[in-house]
Design a protein around this motif. Structure first.
Motif, mmCIF file in Angstrom:
data_model
loop_
_atom_site.group_PDB
_atom_site.id
_atom_site.type_symbol
_atom_site.label_atom_id
_atom_site.label_comp_id
_atom_site.label_asym_id
_atom_site.label_seq_id
_atom_site.Cartn_x
_atom_site.Cartn_y
_atom_site.Cartn_z
ATOM 1 N N ASP A 76 0.879 -1.052 0.095
ATOM 2 C CA ASP A 76 0.146 0.030 0.126
ATOM 3 C C ASP A 76 1.013 1.105 0.031
ATOM 4 O O ASP A 76 1.898 1.077 0.593
ATOM 5 C CB ASP A 76 -0.929 -0.048 1.359
ATOM 6 C CG ASP A 76 -1.683 -1.318 1.258
ATOM 7 O OD1 ASP A 76 -2.219 -1.766 2.301
ATOM 8 O OD2 ASP A 76 -2.213 -1.678 0.131
ATOM 9 N N GLU B 225 -4.821 2.319 -0.941
ATOM 10 C CA GLU B 225 -4.864 1.225 -0.130
ATOM 11 C C GLU B 225 -5.476 0.127 -1.183
ATOM 12 O O GLU B 225 -6.389 0.247 -1.914
ATOM 13 C CB GLU B 225 -5.994 1.228 0.987
ATOM 14 C CG GLU B 225 -6.477 0.050 1.828
ATOM 15 C CD GLU B 225 -4.912 -0.603 2.337
ATOM 16 O OE1 GLU B 225 -5.183 -1.775 2.533
ATOM 17 O OE2 GLU B 225 -4.115 0.195 2.573
ATOM 18 N N GLN C 154 -10.277 1.365 5.697
ATOM 19 C CA GLN C 154 -9.133 1.245 6.436
ATOM 20 C C GLN C 154 -8.068 2.403 6.571
ATOM 21 O O GLN C 154 -7.402 2.569 7.541
ATOM 22 C CB GLN C 154 -8.407 -0.013 5.679
ATOM 23 C CG GLN C 154 -7.338 -0.502 6.322
ATOM 24 C CD GLN C 154 -6.428 -1.784 5.652
ATOM 25 O OE1 GLN C 154 -7.166 -2.443 5.156
ATOM 26 N NE2 GLN C 154 -5.146 -1.730 5.712
ATOM 27 N N ARG D 210 -9.095 5.452 6.596
ATOM 28 C CA ARG D 210 -9.530 6.242 7.825
ATOM 29 C C ARG D 210 -9.270 5.800 9.149
ATOM 30 O O ARG D 210 -8.793 6.166 9.989
ATOM 31 C CB ARG D 210 -11.029 6.632 7.573
ATOM 32 C CG ARG D 210 -11.325 7.452 6.755
ATOM 33 C CD ARG D 210 -12.946 7.988 6.484
ATOM 34 N NE ARG D 210 -13.636 6.898 6.133
ATOM 35 C CZ ARG D 210 -13.744 6.603 4.902
ATOM 36 N NH1 ARG D 210 -13.249 7.202 4.078
ATOM 37 N NH2 ARG D 210 -14.840 5.375 4.585
ATOM 38 N N GLU D 211 -9.749 4.169 9.345
ATOM 39 C CA GLU D 211 -9.603 3.822 10.714
ATOM 40 C C GLU D 211 -8.040 3.648 11.115
ATOM 41 O O GLU D 211 -7.839 3.939 12.414
ATOM 42 C CB GLU D 211 -10.303 2.363 10.646
ATOM 43 C CG GLU D 211 -11.710 2.232 10.440
ATOM 44 C CD GLU D 211 -12.317 0.938 10.180
ATOM 45 O OE1 GLU D 211 -11.574 -0.234 9.961
ATOM 46 O OE2 GLU D 211 -13.556 1.009 9.668
ATOM 47 N N ARG D 212 -7.240 3.323 10.252
ATOM 48 C CA ARG D 212 -5.922 3.360 10.731
ATOM 49 C C ARG D 212 -4.971 4.536 10.660
ATOM 50 O O ARG D 212 -4.063 4.546 10.917
ATOM 51 C CB ARG D 212 -5.092 2.182 9.694
ATOM 52 C CG ARG D 212 -5.656 0.687 10.034
ATOM 53 C CD ARG D 212 -4.858 -0.275 9.513
ATOM 54 N NE ARG D 212 -5.469 -1.718 9.647
ATOM 55 C CZ ARG D 212 -5.120 -2.583 9.000
ATOM 56 N NH1 ARG D 212 -4.114 -2.478 8.419
ATOM 57 N NH2 ARG D 212 -5.678 -3.858 9.168
ATOM 58 N N ARG D 213 -5.788 5.802 10.423
ATOM 59 C CA ARG D 213 -5.313 6.996 10.385
ATOM 60 C C ARG D 213 -4.078 7.235 9.678
ATOM 61 O O ARG D 213 -3.155 7.835 10.109
ATOM 62 C CB ARG D 213 -5.350 7.461 11.818
ATOM 63 C CG ARG D 213 -6.414 7.411 12.524
ATOM 64 C CD ARG D 213 -6.398 7.621 14.116
ATOM 65 N NE ARG D 213 -5.896 8.808 14.195
ATOM 66 C CZ ARG D 213 -5.819 9.725 15.251
ATOM 67 N NH1 ARG D 213 -6.389 9.421 16.097
ATOM 68 N NH2 ARG D 213 -5.530 10.908 15.321
ATOM 69 N N TYR D 214 -4.148 6.646 8.389
ATOM 70 C CA TYR D 214 -2.894 6.884 7.410
ATOM 71 C C TYR D 214 -2.407 8.501 7.097
ATOM 72 O O TYR D 214 -1.309 8.512 6.964
ATOM 73 C CB TYR D 214 -3.133 6.075 6.142
ATOM 74 C CG TYR D 214 -3.233 4.337 6.231
ATOM 75 C CD1 TYR D 214 -2.729 3.724 7.401
ATOM 76 C CD2 TYR D 214 -3.856 3.954 5.246
ATOM 77 C CE1 TYR D 214 -2.936 2.592 7.278
ATOM 78 C CE2 TYR D 214 -3.847 2.564 5.299
ATOM 79 C CZ TYR D 214 -3.358 2.051 6.310
ATOM 80 O OH TYR D 214 -3.457 0.102 6.640
#
Length: 140
Positions: A62, A79, A101, A103-107
């Motif tokens: 990614d 991603e 993902q 958003r949730e993993r705050r990339y």
């Protein structure tokens, strides 16, 4: 070598990605998939490994792209997901899962910490299924 059949368009893909032109990105990636992916690479058995490994091999990992000048230009977060037919009803659902993902993993936090504003971060979810590719951005 994989990009050789459509090499002249490669710069157009990068320009489309940075500009947020998801339609052009989808057209390019689907052309690449049809011309380069083998059924044996992307099918249920995918060279004896789980199919997502093939796509990660294609894209390596990614991706987060950071502009050279942190005060100008857009950053890009990509991603990649392979559709799980038991869990997801469509490629669109898979692409949305990829965006979730991000958003949730705050990339984007790493980019923000480097001084890149939220408005200058483009996020894309790529969904793969066989020779089909769907790309969605956070606005889809």
């Amino acid at each position: 070598d994989w990009f050789a059949p459509v090499q002249p368009d490669y710069n157009d893909f990068v320009k489309a990605m940075v500009a947020g032109d998801v339609d052009a990105m989808n057209e390019y990636m689907n052309r690449i998939a049809l011309q380069t992916f083998s059924y044996f690479d992307t099918g249920d058995r995918a060279s004896g490994a789980e199919p997502e490994r093939f796509y990660h091999g294609f894209v390596r990992y990614d991706v987060i792209l950071v502009p050279r000048n942190l005060k100008e230009g857009n950053a890009v977060i990509l991603e990649f997901k392979v559709r799980n037919v038991r869990k997801e009803k469509s490629l669109e659902e898979t692409a949305r899962s990829a965006l979730d993902q991000i958003r949730e993993r705050r990339y984007s936090e790493e980019l923000k910490n480097r001084g890149i504003s939220e408005e200058r971060i483009n996020r894309y979810g790529f969904a793969f299924e066989g020779k089909k590719v769907l790309i969605l951005d956070e606005n889809d």
